[in-house]
Structure formats: structure tokens, C-alpha cells
Design a protein around this motif. Structure first.
Motif, PDB file in Angstrom:
ATOM      1  N   LEU A  61       0.903  -1.135  -0.067  1.00  0.00           N
ATOM      2  CA  LEU A  61       0.042  -0.018  -0.043  1.00  0.00           C
ATOM      3  C   LEU A  61       0.711   1.361  -0.094  1.00  0.00           C
ATOM      4  CD1 LEU A  61      -3.018   1.332   0.111  1.00  0.00           C
ATOM      5  CD2 LEU A  61      -2.525   1.194   2.797  1.00  0.00           C
ATOM      6  N   LEU A  62       1.923   1.363   0.849  1.00  0.00           N
ATOM      7  CA  LEU A  62       2.756   2.451   0.955  1.00  0.00           C
ATOM      8  C   LEU A  62       3.560   2.755  -0.411  1.00  0.00           C
ATOM      9  CD1 LEU A  62       3.999   4.535   2.635  1.00  0.00           C
ATOM     10  CD2 LEU A  62       5.897   3.096   3.381  1.00  0.00           C
ATOM     11  N   LEU A  63       3.893   1.412  -1.012  1.00  0.00           N
ATOM     12  CA  LEU A  63       4.795   1.814  -2.149  1.00  0.00           C
ATOM     13  C   LEU A  63       3.589   2.143  -3.451  1.00  0.00           C
ATOM     14  CD1 LEU A  63       7.045  -1.499  -2.305  1.00  0.00           C
ATOM     15  CD2 LEU A  63       7.749   0.893  -2.127  1.00  0.00           C
ATOM     16  N   GLY A  64       2.538   1.992  -3.342  1.00  0.00           N
ATOM     17  CA  GLY A  64       1.680   2.106  -4.152  1.00  0.00           C
ATOM     18  C   GLY A  64       1.292   3.623  -4.459  1.00  0.00           C
ATOM     19  N   VAL A  65       0.999   3.913  -3.101  1.00  0.00           N
ATOM     20  CA  VAL A  65       0.973   5.582  -2.825  1.00  0.00           C
ATOM     21  C   VAL A  65       1.993   6.473  -3.088  1.00  0.00           C
ATOM     22  CG1 VAL A  65       0.628   7.349  -0.960  1.00  0.00           C
ATOM     23  CG2 VAL A  65      -0.869   5.157  -1.012  1.00  0.00           C
ATOM     24  N   VAL A  66       3.263   5.743  -2.902  1.00  0.00           N
ATOM     25  CA  VAL A  66       4.514   6.667  -3.193  1.00  0.00           C
ATOM     26  C   VAL A  66       4.742   6.669  -5.015  1.00  0.00           C
ATOM     27  CG1 VAL A  66       7.100   6.556  -3.326  1.00  0.00           C
ATOM     28  CG2 VAL A  66       5.542   6.115  -1.120  1.00  0.00           C
ATOM     29  N   LEU A  67       4.141   5.425  -5.592  1.00  0.00           N
ATOM     30  CA  LEU A  67       4.356   5.373  -6.967  1.00  0.00           C
ATOM     31  C   LEU A  67       3.137   6.310  -7.667  1.00  0.00           C
ATOM     32  CD1 LEU A  67       5.132   1.897  -7.645  1.00  0.00           C
ATOM     33  CD2 LEU A  67       6.436   3.734  -8.063  1.00  0.00           C
ATOM     34  N   ILE A  68       1.977   6.353  -7.106  1.00  0.00           N
ATOM     35  CA  ILE A  68       1.146   7.300  -7.595  1.00  0.00           C
ATOM     36  C   ILE A  68       1.425   8.625  -7.409  1.00  0.00           C
ATOM     37  CG2 ILE A  68      -1.395   8.167  -7.260  1.00  0.00           C
ATOM     38  CD1 ILE A  68      -1.940   5.181  -6.666  1.00  0.00           C
ATOM     39  N   GLY A  69       1.903   9.121  -6.491  1.00  0.00           N
ATOM     40  CA  GLY A  69       2.528  10.480  -6.042  1.00  0.00           C
ATOM     41  C   GLY A  69       3.606  10.753  -7.101  1.00  0.00           C
ATOM     42  N   TRP A  70       4.519   9.904  -7.192  1.00  0.00           N
ATOM     43  CA  TRP A  70       5.527   9.978  -8.171  1.00  0.00           C
ATOM     44  C   TRP A  70       5.052  10.468  -9.383  1.00  0.00           C
ATOM     45  CZ3 TRP A  70      10.909  10.373  -7.194  1.00  0.00           C
ATOM     46  CH2 TRP A  70      11.596  10.551  -8.228  1.00  0.00           C
ATOM     47  N   GLY A  71       4.243   9.541  -9.928  1.00  0.00           N
ATOM     48  CA  GLY A  71       3.707   9.467 -11.459  1.00  0.00           C
ATOM     49  C   GLY A  71       3.048  10.964 -11.541  1.00  0.00           C
ATOM     50  N   LEU A  72       2.103  11.311 -10.469  1.00  0.00           N
ATOM     51  CA  LEU A  72       1.338  12.604 -10.717  1.00  0.00           C
ATOM     52  C   LEU A  72       2.344  13.927 -10.522  1.00  0.00           C
ATOM     53  CD1 LEU A  72      -1.788  11.997  -8.446  1.00  0.00           C
ATOM     54  CD2 LEU A  72      -1.739  11.963 -10.936  1.00  0.00           C
ATOM     55  N   LEU A  73       3.395  13.646  -9.694  1.00  0.00           N
ATOM     56  CA  LEU A  73       4.511  15.124  -9.600  1.00  0.00           C
ATOM     57  C   LEU A  73       5.273  15.127 -11.151  1.00  0.00           C
ATOM     58  CD1 LEU A  73       5.758  14.584  -5.785  1.00  0.00           C
ATOM     59  CD2 LEU A  73       4.227  16.266  -7.040  1.00  0.00           C
ATOM     60  N   HIS A  74       5.398  13.941 -11.626  1.00  0.00           N
ATOM     61  CA  HIS A  74       6.206  13.920 -12.912  1.00  0.00           C
ATOM     62  C   HIS A  74       5.348  13.652 -14.102  1.00  0.00           C
ATOM     63  CE1 HIS A  74       9.702  14.201 -10.529  1.00  0.00           C
ATOM     64  NE2 HIS A  74       9.640  13.412  -9.739  1.00  0.00           N
ATOM     65  N   LYS A  75       4.191  14.202 -13.922  1.00  0.00           N
ATOM     66  CA  LYS A  75       3.270  13.870 -15.229  1.00  0.00           C
ATOM     67  C   LYS A  75       3.712  14.598 -16.354  1.00  0.00           C
ATOM     68  CE  LYS A  75      -1.515  14.510 -15.719  1.00  0.00           C
ATOM     69  NZ  LYS A  75      -2.730  14.761 -15.086  1.00  0.00           N
ATOM     70  N   GLY A  76       3.983  16.070 -16.175  1.00  0.00           N
ATOM     71  CA  GLY A  76       4.280  16.711 -17.231  1.00  0.00           C
ATOM     72  C   GLY A  76       5.860  16.633 -17.748  1.00  0.00           C
ATOM     73  N   GLY A  77       6.778  16.171 -16.872  1.00  0.00           N
ATOM     74  CA  GLY A  77       8.104  16.328 -17.040  1.00  0.00           C
ATOM     75  C   GLY A  77       8.658  15.466 -18.238  1.00  0.00           C
ATOM     76  N   SER A  78       8.039  14.352 -18.581  1.00  0.00           N
ATOM     77  CA  SER A  78       8.664  13.456 -19.729  1.00  0.00           C
ATOM     78  C   SER A  78       7.698  13.223 -20.636  1.00  0.00           C
ATOM     79  CB  SER A  78       9.245  12.077 -18.913  1.00  0.00           C
ATOM     80  OG  SER A  78       7.946  11.423 -18.756  1.00  0.00           O
ATOM     81  N   ALA A  79       8.313  13.003 -21.883  1.00  0.00           N
ATOM     82  CA  ALA A  79       7.610  12.759 -23.228  1.00  0.00           C
ATOM     83  C   ALA A  79       7.031  11.607 -23.187  1.00  0.00           C
ATOM     84  CB  ALA A  79       8.387  13.202 -24.126  1.00  0.00           C
ATOM     85  N   SER A  80       7.679  10.440 -22.441  1.00  0.00           N
ATOM     86  CA  SER A  80       7.363   9.163 -22.541  1.00  0.00           C
ATOM     87  C   SER A  80       6.308   8.540 -21.800  1.00  0.00           C
ATOM     88  CB  SER A  80       8.838   8.379 -22.647  1.00  0.00           C
ATOM     89  OG  SER A  80       9.277   8.363 -21.210  1.00  0.00           O
ATOM     90  N   GLY A  81       5.874   9.366 -20.502  1.00  0.00           N
ATOM     91  CA  GLY A  81       5.282   9.074 -19.590  1.00  0.00           C
ATOM     92  C   GLY A  81       3.634   8.893 -19.938  1.00  0.00           C
TER      93      GLY A  81
END
Length: 53
Positions: free
Chosen positions: A33-53
Motif C-alpha cells: 500500500l505504501l509503495l503504491g501511494v508513493v508510485l502514484i504520487g511520483w507519477g502525478l508529480l512527474h506527469k508533465g516532465g517526460s515525453a514518454s510518460g
């Protein structure tokens, strides 16, 4: 009578093993659960940063 004592000892040992297993499962679930929340947060924070995302 000695047979009942050995059955009792075996039951206590089985209880201990199952208790440890339940503790490990609960810990694993919380870790996932903790890893899932961290990965969701990481994905949302870096959403606009990469072209491949």
C-alpha cells in the motif's frame, strides 16, 4: 497422557508459526500500500516532465 502433551505442544508451535505468518502478511500488505501511494504520487508529480510518460 504424554500423547496429549505432545499434541498441545504441536498446537502451540503451529499457532506461533501462523501468528508470525499473519504478521508478515499484514506487514507485506501495508508495504505494498505504501509503495503504491508513493508510485502514484511520483507519477502525478512527474506527469508533465517526460515525453514518454
Amino acid at each position: 497422557m504424554k500423547f496429549l502433551v505432545w499434541i498441545g505442544i504441536a498446537m502451540v508451535i503451529c499457532w506461533g508459526v501462523l501468528w508470525l505468518g499473519v504478521k508478515m502478511v499484514i506487514g507485506s500488505v501495508h508495504l505494498l500500500l505504501l509503495l503504491g501511494v508513493v508510485l502514484i504520487g511520483w507519477g502525478l508529480l512527474h506527469k508533465g516532465g517526460s515525453a514518454s510518460g
